[in-house]
Design an enzyme around this catalytic site. Structure first.
Site, PDB file in Angstrom:
ATOM      1  N   CYS A 137       0.839  -1.210   0.000  1.00  0.00           N
ATOM      2  CA  CYS A 137       0.000   0.000   0.000  1.00  0.00           C
ATOM      3  C   CYS A 137       0.872   1.257   0.000  1.00  0.00           C
ATOM      4  CB  CYS A 137      -0.931  -0.019   1.215  1.00  0.00           C
ATOM      5  SG  CYS A 137      -1.994   1.428   1.343  1.00  0.00           S
ATOM      6  N   CYS A 140      -0.483   4.087   2.169  1.00  0.00           N
ATOM      7  CA  CYS A 140      -0.227   3.897   3.601  1.00  0.00           C
ATOM      8  C   CYS A 140       1.247   4.161   3.933  1.00  0.00           C
ATOM      9  CB  CYS A 140      -0.544   2.470   4.036  1.00  0.00           C
ATOM     10  SG  CYS A 140      -2.127   1.852   3.471  1.00  0.00           S
ATOM     11  N   ASP A 141       2.154   3.644   3.119  1.00  0.00           N
ATOM     12  CA  ASP A 141       3.547   3.542   3.559  1.00  0.00           C
ATOM     13  C   ASP A 141       4.560   4.422   2.827  1.00  0.00           C
ATOM     14  OD1 ASP A 141       2.775   1.693   5.437  1.00  0.00           O
ATOM     15  OD2 ASP A 141       3.124  -0.031   4.143  1.00  0.00           O
TER      16      ASP A 141
HETATM   17  C1  FAD Z   1       0.219  -4.193   6.433  1.00  0.00           C
HETATM   18  C2  FAD Z   1      -0.967  -3.301   6.140  1.00  0.00           C
HETATM   19  C3  FAD Z   1      -0.896  -1.965   6.447  1.00  0.00           C
HETATM   20  C4  FAD Z   1      -1.984  -1.133   6.183  1.00  0.00           C
HETATM   21  N1  FAD Z   1      -1.870   0.179   6.517  1.00  0.00           N
HETATM   22  C5  FAD Z   1      -2.925   0.989   6.302  1.00  0.00           C
HETATM   23  C6  FAD Z   1      -2.839   2.370   6.678  1.00  0.00           C
HETATM   24  O1  FAD Z   1      -1.820   2.827   7.206  1.00  0.00           O
HETATM   25  N2  FAD Z   1      -3.921   3.131   6.439  1.00  0.00           N
HETATM   26  C7  FAD Z   1      -5.073   2.668   5.854  1.00  0.00           C
HETATM   27  O2  FAD Z   1      -6.012   3.428   5.676  1.00  0.00           O
HETATM   28  N3  FAD Z   1      -5.172   1.376   5.495  1.00  0.00           N
HETATM   29  C8  FAD Z   1      -4.134   0.530   5.692  1.00  0.00           C
HETATM   30  N4  FAD Z   1      -4.229  -0.781   5.330  1.00  0.00           N
HETATM   31  C9  FAD Z   1      -5.477  -1.244   4.688  1.00  0.00           C
HETATM   32  C10 FAD Z   1      -6.538  -1.546   5.757  1.00  0.00           C
HETATM   33  O3  FAD Z   1      -5.984  -2.395   6.730  1.00  0.00           O
HETATM   34  C11 FAD Z   1      -7.776  -2.178   5.124  1.00  0.00           C
HETATM   35  O4  FAD Z   1      -8.301  -1.319   4.148  1.00  0.00           O
HETATM   36  C12 FAD Z   1      -8.839  -2.499   6.174  1.00  0.00           C
HETATM   37  O5  FAD Z   1      -8.324  -3.346   7.175  1.00  0.00           O
HETATM   38  C13 FAD Z   1     -10.065  -3.177   5.544  1.00  0.00           C
HETATM   39  O6  FAD Z   1     -10.961  -3.507   6.560  1.00  0.00           O
HETATM   40  P1  FAD Z   1     -12.085  -4.631   6.396  1.00  0.00           P
HETATM   41  O7  FAD Z   1     -12.760  -4.699   7.710  1.00  0.00           O
HETATM   42  O8  FAD Z   1     -12.869  -4.389   5.183  1.00  0.00           O
HETATM   43  O9  FAD Z   1     -11.294  -5.996   6.117  1.00  0.00           O
HETATM   44  P2  FAD Z   1     -10.143  -6.758   6.917  1.00  0.00           P
HETATM   45  O10 FAD Z   1      -9.296  -5.823   7.674  1.00  0.00           O
HETATM   46  O11 FAD Z   1      -9.516  -7.642   5.913  1.00  0.00           O
HETATM   47  O12 FAD Z   1     -10.939  -7.647   7.981  1.00  0.00           O
HETATM   48  C14 FAD Z   1     -11.721  -8.733   7.580  1.00  0.00           C
HETATM   49  C15 FAD Z   1     -11.889  -9.698   8.757  1.00  0.00           C
HETATM   50  O13 FAD Z   1     -12.797 -10.725   8.365  1.00  0.00           O
HETATM   51  C16 FAD Z   1     -12.311 -11.988   8.800  1.00  0.00           C
HETATM   52  N5  FAD Z   1     -12.880 -13.008   7.914  1.00  0.00           N
HETATM   53  C17 FAD Z   1     -12.584 -13.280   6.628  1.00  0.00           C
HETATM   54  N6  FAD Z   1     -13.348 -14.294   6.165  1.00  0.00           N
HETATM   55  C18 FAD Z   1     -14.145 -14.688   7.193  1.00  0.00           C
HETATM   56  C19 FAD Z   1     -15.147 -15.697   7.335  1.00  0.00           C
HETATM   57  N7  FAD Z   1     -15.488 -16.517   6.332  1.00  0.00           N
HETATM   58  N8  FAD Z   1     -15.742 -15.831   8.544  1.00  0.00           N
HETATM   59  C20 FAD Z   1     -15.434 -15.020   9.583  1.00  0.00           C
HETATM   60  N9  FAD Z   1     -14.482 -14.047   9.490  1.00  0.00           N
HETATM   61  C21 FAD Z   1     -13.853 -13.869   8.314  1.00  0.00           C
HETATM   62  C22 FAD Z   1     -10.801 -11.849   8.680  1.00  0.00           C
HETATM   63  O14 FAD Z   1     -10.129 -12.788   9.512  1.00  0.00           O
HETATM   64  C23 FAD Z   1     -10.600 -10.402   9.135  1.00  0.00           C
HETATM   65  O15 FAD Z   1     -10.423 -10.317  10.538  1.00  0.00           O
HETATM   66  C24 FAD Z   1      -3.163  -1.653   5.578  1.00  0.00           C
HETATM   67  C25 FAD Z   1      -3.237  -3.006   5.266  1.00  0.00           C
HETATM   68  C26 FAD Z   1      -2.157  -3.823   5.551  1.00  0.00           C
HETATM   69  C27 FAD Z   1      -2.229  -5.304   5.220  1.00  0.00           C
END
Ligand code: FAD
Length: 331
Positions: A137, A140-141
């Site tokens: 990303c 982000c970084d």
């Molecule tokens: C290393 C890293 C750094 C980042 N840094 C930034 C940053 O600095 N700023 C920023 O804005 N964004 C950042 N991001 C992006 C940000 O983390 C994501 O956009 C955000 O987490 C998305 O949220 P979400 O809830 O949609 O999905 P996710 O964070 O992917 O959460 C989904 C959850 O659902 C669970 N899940 C999946 N399938 C199932 C299932 N079948 N049953 C039950 N549970 C399930 C997973 O285990 C997970 O806990 C970063 C991402 C990464 C990987």
């Protein structure tokens, strides 16, 4: 007998926890099912600088606060609970199945997130932790690589945009692409090429090139590049590798239940986050059009939780077009 809820949220990442705060605070009986532990992708980073209100915060710290806040208002979070199937029942409720348990809910918010598509080369996982040099990303970084040399990988729209963003911070950015032309939108390609053609540009493009390994001692120090046409290999010094080759949504378990795009993202109307199944909303990185950011994932969770109340009030609203008649003031 399956336990009954007003709202079941699938995934305890930022989108799911944002939704849980709102539904539980609205006194709706809320269950969050999480296959691992709360946090999602953001819990793997120790530095976030673009979540409004926090100049800098670590992912686990932020998630701990989000989780505590939702639980305080009554949300129930079940960890190690992977959802494997959903079924719309004749009475309009939705049955949610995990390995051993089944639950029934009036409405569901899908928030299982996405994973970054990986290159699958040696060193990628080793240097993935924050500060070690592998990132997926740029938004982000990039600021952490100010004055440094980085290699970016990819050829689509995100790769063009993120590479241009990186070039604002890094001393030198080398974009490598496995083909001899990009597949990104023409306008983005033109912008990228214009930047690369500037005199003394800090942006270099290498076509027909792949990374075969990421190397270093404790952090990234070089990447091994291979020209796919000539077979020539080189050790290319750099401080970081940014991989922009797409996202893989965690939606395999939803196939046949909700409509997905060709790439597996959940289809929805992007205003109210309704899927094609009445009572099933979607939020966060798993949906079509997601901005793939922490703040937008949380915002999606909140939107879905707000719109869910409208569905409870009037189930027929599901098939109505997006309209300005629907404002909190008139609810
Ligand atoms: C290393 C890293 C750094 C980042 N840094 C930034 C940053 O600095 N700023 C920023 O804005 N964004 C950042 N991001 C992006 C940000 O983390 C994501 O956009 C955000 O987490 C998305 O949220 P979400 O809830 O949609 O999905 P996710 O964070 O992917 O959460 C989904 C959850 O659902 C669970 N899940 C999946 N399938 C199932 C299932 N079948 N049953 C039950 N549970 C399930 C997973 O285990 C997970 O806990 C970063 C991402 C990464 C990987």
């Amino acid at each position: 007998m399956s336990e009954r809820y007003d709202c079941i949220i699938i995934g305890a990442g930022p989108a799911g926890l944002g939704a849980a705060l709102y539904t539980s605070r609205d006194r709706l009986r809320t269950l969050v099912l999480e296959k691992l532990y709360p946090g999602g992708q953001i819990s793997t980073t120790d530095r976030i600088e673009n979540y409004p209100g926090f100049e800098r915060i670590d992912g686990p710290g932020l998630i701990e606060r989000m989780q505590k806040q939702a639980v305080t208002f009554g949300a129930e979070i079940k960890t190690s609970s992977e959802v494997t199937a959903l079924k719309k029942l004749q009475d309009g409720n939705i049955e949610v199945s995990c390995d051993k348990n089944k639950y029934i809910s009036r409405a569901v918010i899908l928030s299982p997130g996405s994973d970054y598509r990986k290159l699958g080369v040696p060193g990628e996982d080793e240097f993935r932790s924050a500060g070690a040099g592998v990132s997926y990303c740029g938004t982000c970084d990039a600021p952490f690589f100010k004055g440094k040399q980085v290699v970016a990988v990819g050829g689509g729209n995100t790769a063009m945009e993120e590479t241009l963003h990186l070039a604002k911070f890094a001393e030198k950015v080398t974009l490598i692409h496995r083909r001899d032309e990009f597949r990104a939108a023409r306008i983005l390609q033109e912008e990228l090429l214009a930047k690369a053609n500037e005199p003394n540009s800090n942006l270099i493009i290498k076509y027909s090139t792949v990374a075969t390994a990421i190397e270093g001692e404790g952090k990234v120090q070089s990447v091994r590049l291979k020209n796919v046409k000539t077979g020539e290999e080189e050790k290319y010094p750099c401080d970081g590798v940014f991989i922009f080759i797409g996202m893989v949504p965690n939606t395999g378990f939803l196939k046949g239940f909700v409509e997905l795009t060709e790439n597996g993202f959940v289809k929805c109307d992007c205003a109210y986050l309704r899927t094609n199944v009445p009572g099933v909303f979607v939020a966060g990185d798993c949906r079509v059009g997601a901005a793939m950011q922490l703040a937008t994932a949380v915002a999606d969770g909140v939107t879905a939780a707000m719109m869910l109340k409208q569905y409870f009030r009037d189930p027929n609203w599901w098939n109505e077009a997006v309209s300005d008649a629907l404002q909190p003031g008139v609810w």
